[in-house]
Structure formats: structure tokens, C-alpha cells
Write a protein that holds these residues in place. Structure first.
Motif, PDB file in Angstrom:
ATOM      1  N   GLY A 139     -11.350 -34.047  75.352  1.00 52.87           N
ATOM      2  CA  GLY A 139     -11.850 -32.902  74.906  1.00 52.87           C
ATOM      3  C   GLY A 139     -12.740 -32.066  75.990  1.00 52.87           C
ATOM      4  O   GLY A 139     -13.799 -31.402  75.572  1.00 52.87           O
ATOM      5  N   ALA A 181     -16.595 -33.097  71.079  1.00 57.36           N
ATOM      6  CA  ALA A 181     -15.251 -33.568  71.185  1.00 57.36           C
ATOM      7  C   ALA A 181     -15.095 -34.828  71.726  1.00 57.36           C
ATOM      8  O   ALA A 181     -14.173 -35.598  71.572  1.00 57.36           O
ATOM      9  CB  ALA A 181     -14.343 -32.582  71.525  1.00 57.36           C
ATOM     10  N   ARG A 230     -13.968 -38.516  70.347  1.00 57.51           N
ATOM     11  CA  ARG A 230     -12.641 -39.287  70.446  1.00 57.51           C
ATOM     12  C   ARG A 230     -13.085 -40.806  70.931  1.00 57.51           C
ATOM     13  O   ARG A 230     -12.291 -41.497  70.747  1.00 57.51           O
ATOM     14  CB  ARG A 230     -12.057 -38.318  72.079  1.00 57.51           C
TER      15      ARG A 230
END
Length: 566
Positions: free
Chosen positions: A403, A419, A423
Motif C-alpha cells: 500500500g 494501508a 496489510r
């Protein structure tokens, strides 16, 4: 070709014979031997401690985690690693604990098979045949090729005459230049056989079609000679090499980043630090990431031919890793003194492709390394009755998976990126849940949990793509640069050279580099018992000796911020 030499700072006088950029195992071995020969050596490291991927970190004053030293091969009486240490006069300062070489130092688990890998090629052959009774002929072909190829390679590295040996084994020479996948095809292996034979591909970070047969065979031969763990952890090995360097007059400076390698008239003349200071020397050895060395530190076409720059820019890297570091307030039951290589499929190549395509919604393979079993009772690893282990998995390449838009080395501030954090949490949870299926429940006994992603590795080590394994394809499968470059006075060592990944490979590359500089066959000499270093110049080790402190370099040993155990 001449690199840009403009600067607002005055260069420090030429008082070093060699400057080494980075302090991984390859550079410390090379620097130690140059210093023992009487050269004035300066090693520059941007991190707080030396070691590169071989360094450790500490948490909660109770746990020490090895980043990259999970096991070493070839540490017996005839071993190359002990010979390198003994040649520097420090052979008695590192002790190696054997893993379970008879029962199996690696345990491979697939849906249909559990294979314990023992030391010795013929013992390994017998285990493979019992696991794959219908593929005995292919196994014989593969093991025979591996034994001969690695014997020739070892003889060559040790400086023995090998021309007649290669002439007598043309088939082995031919297959040694091909990929592991092509050799598998030649042997007629099924996907299940390919999976069992390549199960430990996490040792070099590439699938069979993307790795040279000689690389795989060489890594396996390393462990076929016995698998070991350094007593006290990987930092002991690093600190010992630092002691050899400094004891022979060399200097290690940590917290010192190099911005450029200075090149004039196709000749390396020194380095420029991040603060603008210049230090001159007629010899520069880069243990920095090879792509960064060529493209960034040396300025690409300003120092190298266009075709080499293009080849380096287009080079692919081997697989990146995510590692989860786990500490428990209990001991795990029934854990062997071995690594565990777990695969959820009998076709690891198809499973790997599925992982990439599906962005790792499931984890198709895991690697377990149990430091508290390999170095049982070591006070730096964990308190009595606790466990310390790592769970690792290869993951998709590229920053997009995480990300982010660019690498930490290029200024990406990723650690608070939503992000990225999402993840990282998703993958950590998946790894832990999958791990419990392999070794049983443990999550309710966790006392420390930490995940390192490829971005973590890239931030600390400045490794392209965040991989600990270096270059995968440099103009051809298995092709990698040698230690000598086309620039006079500039050499490279480390994970991306042709001598291989891991401690054994990078140490060998460091010896080859020192041999070329000094014009003497060092590895062969020390393997025959020669001692280049002077043990009387080494510092005493008191009861409070701390390898992490030593690895900061003499000038920074008492600086603030050193993590402690206890």
C-alpha cells in the motif's frame, strides 16, 4: 568517465588504504584479512550496529531475536567458516552448536509427507527414496549430479587445480550452468518430488525455474556437511569479526552513512559521507546493495558502461520475506532441534503462483526457526521456561502489495500508513493462525510479538526490494556480478555476488575479494591451517562482554541507546 566531484567540504587526507561501505559478514571478513595484512581499513555502517542481515535486536530486556542467522552449515573440523575464523586468529572465540544432524536438521512437511533432512548426501538420498519410492532413478541422478558439482565447486573455491576434473565431468559442467527447474525436468520429477527437493527454497529466495542448479546444490551441500547454530546467536559471530578488524588496527564507524563513492578517471578514490565529509583511499569495497552501489552511490553511467548500468537497472531481485518474531512464557512441546518447512501443497510452484495472484489471502508455506531450541539455555535468547522463535514466509514483490508508492530508502514514510498497517495486521494474523495448525496453539501465551516486512528490511539494510537474498536475475538465470568491478580500485561483496547468499556465501565472497586485493589464495591457505591474524592483538573478553556493544565499533561502545538483556 568521471563522477561529479563538487562539494562544499574538504576531503580528509588519505590515511586509509581501504574504505568498506557497509558492515555485513562479507565486508567484515574482507576487512579483517586486509587489516591483518597490515592495511589501514575503515568500515562505514549507517546502522547503529554492524552485521547487516546477521545482526540481532532485543526486546523487553528478556528476548534477543536473530534477524538472519537461522543456521549455518559446514562448521565441522573441515569446515570453511571455522577455517575463515581460525585464519584471522579468532577460531576459538565462536562455538557452534550442532543441530540434529542425524535425525534431521530440517523438517519438511507437506500434505502427504514429512521428510526429516539429515546431514550427508547419501543419507539424504536414502530419506528421499523412502519418501518417493517411485522416483528412485531420478533421485540417484539428482544426488550424483549434486555431489559432483559441489565437489568441483568447493575444490575451485579452495584454490585446488580443477581443470582436469571439469574436463572429466562435462555433463556436470553443462548442468551446473542451467536452472534447478531444468535439472528437475531432466530427472523426470513429479510436482511432489520437486516440492520435497526444493522445499527449502527459502534459504535463497527463488523458485526452481529462477535459480541456478549450482546455487541450490551449493546451499544444500553447505548443510549436508552439518547444520549448526552459533552459541550466543549471530551477533557473536559479527562481534568476533569486529574484534579481529579492530585488533589489527582497522576502524568501524557505525551511524555513518555514505552518500557517494568518489570516482575519478575510472578509478575509485574514496567516499563522501551523508554530511558532506570526504574520506580518501585508493581502494573502496562496497557491501551495500549492488543495485544501489552501481546506480546511486557510483552515479550509474558516470562510472560504468551503459550496458552494465542497463543490466543492473533491469535486474530482478529474489523473493522478499515477512518475519514474525514470537516470544512465549512457556516452552513449546515436541519441537525438534530443526527448522520446520511447512507447505500447504504438494506443488509448491503452483501454490506460489496462486499466492502472488491472490495477493496472499492465504499463506501457502511457512518457515519456523526456534532459537530457544537451537541455543537452549542461552540467557540472551529468553528466560528459562520461555520460547523464542520466528515464523517466516515469502511474499509478493513490490511496494504496491504493502500500500505504498516507493521504498523507505527513497524517503517513503510508511510506518503510519493506514494501508500498510492494515496489510501488515492481516498478514500477521494469517501467519499466526496458520502456524498454530503446524505446531499447535500458542497465541494465548505470547509475551512479545513483532512483524518485520520487506519494507522493514529495506529501511534498515537498504536492500532493493526488501529482500535479504540479493539479485535474482542479472542478465540471465543464476548470473551475478563478481567481486571485481570495471572501475579500478572498486570491489563489491555481499548477498548479490556470485558466491552466494547467507553467512557462508558472503563470507566466501569476502575471502575472494581479500584474495584478489592481496594477490594470494587466502581461502585455500587458511583451510590448510594458515593463520594470518595475530591472536595476541585481540581484546580480552570480561564477564560482562556484550557482542551487541562490541558491534557498535570501539568509538561508540559507550554511546547511549544500547538495548540490554536482564
Amino acid at each position: 568517465m568521471t563522477a561529479d566531484m563538487t562539494s562544499n567540504r574538504t576531503a580528509r587526507p588519505d590515511r586509509y588504504d581501504a574504505i568498506i561501505v557497509g558492515s555485513g559478514i562479507g565486508s567484515l571478513v574482507c576487512g579483517g584479512y586486509l587489516a591483518a595484512d597490515g592495511r589501514r581499513v575503515l568500515v562505514l555502517e549507517q546502522h547503529d550496529v554492524a552485521g547487516g542481515n546477521a545482526h540481532v535486536f532485543r526486546r523487553r530486556r528478556r528476548y534477543e531475536f536473530d534477524v538472519g542467522t537461522h543456521y549455518l552449515g559446514d562448521c565441522g573440523t573441515d569446515g570453511i567458516i571455522p577455517a575463515i575464523l581460525s585464519g584471522l586468529g579468532v577460531g576459538d572465540r565462536v562455538r557452534f552448536r550442532p543441530m540434529d544432524n542425524e535425525r534431521g536438521f530440517d523438517r519438511v512437511i507437506t500434505p502427504t509427507t514429512t521428510l526429516d533432512v539429515p546431514s550427508g548426501w547419501d543419507n539424504y538420498r536414502d530419506r528421499l527414496k523412502r519418501a518417493l519410492p517411485g522416483e528412485a532413478a531420478g533421485i540417484d541422478t539428482f544426488i550424483d549430479l549434486s555431489k559432483t558439482a559441489t565437489a568441483l565447486s568447493r575444490a575451485s573455491v579452495l584454490g585446488e587445480p580443477v581443470v582436469d576434473l571439469y574436463r572429466a565431468n562435462p555433463e556436470v559442467t553443462r548442468w551446473s550452468r542451467r536452472s534447478l527447474g531444468k535439472v528437475f525436468h531432466h530427472c523426470g520429477f513429479s510436482p511432489r518430488a520437486r516440492t520435497l527437493l526444493a522445499a527449502q527454497y527459502g534459504n535463497y529466495g527463488a523458485l526452481p525455474d529462477d535459480i541456478g542448479f549450482s546455487v541450490h546444490a551449493g546451499l544444500m551441500d553447505h548443510y549436508m556437511r552439518g547444520a549448526y547454530y552459533p552459541e550466543g546467536g549471530g551477533q557473536v559471530l559479527v562481534a568476533t569479526l569486529v574484534e579481529a578488524l579492530e585488533g589489527h588496527g582497522g576502524e568501524l564507524r557505525t551511524r555513518t552513512a555514505v552518500a557517494r563513492i568518489l570516482i575519478e578517471n575510472d578509478t575509485a578514490v574514496g567516499v563522501e559521507l551523508a554530511d558532506g565529509e570526504r574520506i580518501l583511499a585508493p581502494l573502496v569495497i562496497s557491501n551495500a546493495d549492488y543495485r544501489r552501489t552501481v546506480l546511486d552511490l557510483c552515479g550509474g553511467e558516470a562510472a560504468f558502461p551503459a550496458h552494465l548500468v542497463r543490466q543492473t537497472r533491469e535486474a530482478t531481485m529474489r523473493c522478499p520475506l515477512t518475519a514474525v518474531y514470537v516470544a512465549l512464557d512457556t516452552e513449546l512441546p515436541d519441537i525438534p532441534n530443526a527448522n520446520i518447512w511447512w507447505h500447504d501443497s504438494d506443488d509448491l510452484e503452483r501454490a506460489h503462483a496462486r499466492m502472488i495472484e491472490e495477493e496472499m489471502r492465504e499463506v501457502p508455506q511457512l518457515i519456523f526457526s526456534f532459537a530457544s531450541v537451537k541455543d537452549a539455555g542461552a540467557p540472551n535468547v529468553c528466560p528459562p521456561g520461555h520460547s523464542n522463535f520466528q515464523i517466516m514466509t515469502v511474499c509478493p514483490p513490490g511496494h504496491e502489495f504493502w500500500g505504498v508508492d516507493k521504498s523507505p530508502a527513497d524517503g517513503e514514510r510508511y510506518r503510519r500508513n493506514a494501508a500498510y498497517l492494515a496489510r501488515k495486521k492481516q498478514l500477521t494474523d494469517t501467519i499466526l493462525a496458520t502456524a498454530e495448525k503446524v505446531i499447535g496453539p500458542f497465541r494465548d501465551r505470547i509475551t512479545h510479538l513483532e512483524t518485520a516486512t520487506p519494507l522493514t528490511n529495506e529501511r534498515y539494510i537498504l536492500a532493493s526490494g526488501g529482500t535479504p537474498y540479493g539479485i535474482g536475475n542479472w542478465g540471465g538465470v543464476g548470473k551475478r556480478p563478481d567481486v571485481r568491478t570495471g572501475v579500478e580500485g572498486l570491489y563489491v561483496v555481499g548477498q548479490s555476488t556470485r558466491y552466494g547468499s547467507g553467512v557462508g556465501g558472503t563470507a566466501t565472497g569476502g575471502m575472494v575479494c581479500a584474495s584478489q586485493v592481496l594477490d594470494r589464495p587466502l581461502l585455500g591457505e587458511v583451510h590448510q591451517g594458515a593463520v594470518v591474524g595475530d591472536p595476541s592483538r585481540l581484546p580480552d573478553r570480561g564477564p560482562d562482554w556484550d557482542p551487541l556493544r562490541v558491534s557498535r565499533g570501539r568509538a561508540r561502545q559507550t554511546a547511549k541507546g544500547l538495548a540490554r538483556i536482564g
